[in-house]
Design a protein around this motif. Structure first.
Motif, mmCIF file in Angstrom:
data_model
loop_
_atom_site.group_PDB
_atom_site.id
_atom_site.type_symbol
_atom_site.label_atom_id
_atom_site.label_comp_id
_atom_site.label_asym_id
_atom_site.label_seq_id
_atom_site.Cartn_x
_atom_site.Cartn_y
_atom_site.Cartn_z
ATOM 1 N N ARG A 3 0.831 -1.198 0.000
ATOM 2 C CA ARG A 3 0.000 0.000 0.000
ATOM 3 C C ARG A 3 0.871 1.257 0.000
ATOM 4 O O ARG A 3 1.867 1.330 0.699
ATOM 5 C CB ARG A 3 -0.897 0.006 1.244
ATOM 6 C CG ARG A 3 -1.829 1.212 1.278
ATOM 7 C CD ARG A 3 -2.841 1.130 2.395
ATOM 8 N NE ARG A 3 -3.778 0.052 2.116
ATOM 9 C CZ ARG A 3 -3.865 -1.058 2.839
ATOM 10 N NH1 ARG A 3 -3.103 -1.246 3.877
ATOM 11 N NH2 ARG A 3 -4.728 -1.989 2.527
ATOM 12 N N GLU A 4 0.479 2.221 -0.777
ATOM 13 C CA GLU A 4 1.159 3.512 -0.825
ATOM 14 C C GLU A 4 0.810 4.323 0.427
ATOM 15 O O GLU A 4 -0.224 4.101 1.050
ATOM 16 C CB GLU A 4 0.724 4.295 -2.067
ATOM 17 C CG GLU A 4 1.102 3.643 -3.374
ATOM 18 C CD GLU A 4 2.591 3.692 -3.636
ATOM 19 O OE1 GLU A 4 3.239 4.683 -3.246
ATOM 20 O OE2 GLU A 4 3.111 2.714 -4.202
ATOM 21 N N HIS A 5 1.665 5.290 0.757
ATOM 22 C CA HIS A 5 1.405 6.171 1.901
ATOM 23 C C HIS A 5 0.146 7.003 1.666
ATOM 24 O O HIS A 5 -0.626 7.261 2.581
ATOM 25 C CB HIS A 5 2.608 7.082 2.140
ATOM 26 C CG HIS A 5 2.387 8.118 3.185
ATOM 27 N ND1 HIS A 5 2.102 7.805 4.500
ATOM 28 C CD2 HIS A 5 2.384 9.471 3.118
ATOM 29 C CE1 HIS A 5 1.941 8.920 5.189
ATOM 30 N NE2 HIS A 5 2.105 9.942 4.377
ATOM 31 N N SER A 6 -0.090 7.400 0.412
ATOM 32 C CA SER A 6 -1.263 8.195 0.065
ATOM 33 C C SER A 6 -1.826 7.676 -1.259
ATOM 34 O O SER A 6 -1.172 7.755 -2.285
ATOM 35 C CB SER A 6 -0.872 9.664 -0.057
ATOM 36 O OG SER A 6 -1.999 10.452 -0.308
ATOM 37 N N THR A 7 -3.034 7.133 -1.201
ATOM 38 C CA THR A 7 -3.669 6.554 -2.379
ATOM 39 C C THR A 7 -4.881 7.397 -2.769
ATOM 40 O O THR A 7 -5.752 7.644 -1.920
ATOM 41 C CB THR A 7 -4.142 5.114 -2.076
ATOM 42 O OG1 THR A 7 -3.025 4.350 -1.631
ATOM 43 C CG2 THR A 7 -4.776 4.468 -3.285
ATOM 44 N N PRO A 8 -4.968 7.849 -4.014
ATOM 45 C CA PRO A 8 -6.155 8.609 -4.428
ATOM 46 C C PRO A 8 -7.396 7.710 -4.454
ATOM 47 O O PRO A 8 -7.327 6.569 -4.911
ATOM 48 C CB PRO A 8 -5.818 9.109 -5.834
ATOM 49 C CG PRO A 8 -4.553 8.453 -6.233
ATOM 50 C CD PRO A 8 -3.984 7.727 -5.068
#
Length: 142
Positions: free
Chosen positions: A102-107
């Motif tokens: 998982r990315e730190h910030s996912t749109p």
């Protein structure tokens, strides 16, 4: 006059806004899943009470969307009711299952659809998670 009439006749009869919780930005659950909180504001500009289906895309198929308040699930969809000419706010939690990729910030996008007419509105936001190098740290635990 014709321009005003056209504008009035073609205006959207619903609106959607999302505000991400700031404190905490995310919660690491004991099972490794990550939960984010949002305030969702729904504007019903119609003259009738409407049921809306609320969905989210961008986090993955196994993410769970929950709304605190008067909601129910119909055919797996989350349904919220808004009275005529009203604006209602709902507390929403979005929980994603454990993932090392998982990315730190996912749109993400919240999508609101009128159950009767199919009219919809969408708003973009972000799903926050720990940074990859800090994935083992738990800033806030439930």
């Amino acid at each position: 006059g014709a321009i005003m009439l056209t504008t009035l006749a073609s205006r959207a009869t619903l609106g959607l806004n999302a505000l991400h919780d700031r404190n905490p930005i995310f919660v690491m659950n004991s099972d490794g899943s990550v939960r984010n909180g949002y305030t969702i504001r729904v504007l019903n500009k119609a003259r009738d009470t409407r049921d809306f289906r609320l969905a989210v895309e961008g986090v993955g198929p196994n993410a769970r969307l929950d709304v605190v308040g008067e909601t129910h699930r119909a055919a797996g969809a989350l349904v919220i009711r808004v009275e005529p000419d009203q604006t209602r706010e709902f507390r929403v939690s979005l929980t994603a299952p454990p993932s090392r990729e998982r990315e730190h910030s996912t749109p993400i996008r919240f999508i609101l659809t009128d159950e009767a007419s199919g009219e919809n509105a969408a708003v973009a936001d972000f799903f926050k998670a720990p940074e990859a190098e800090h994935a083992g740290e738990k800033p806030h635990k439930d």
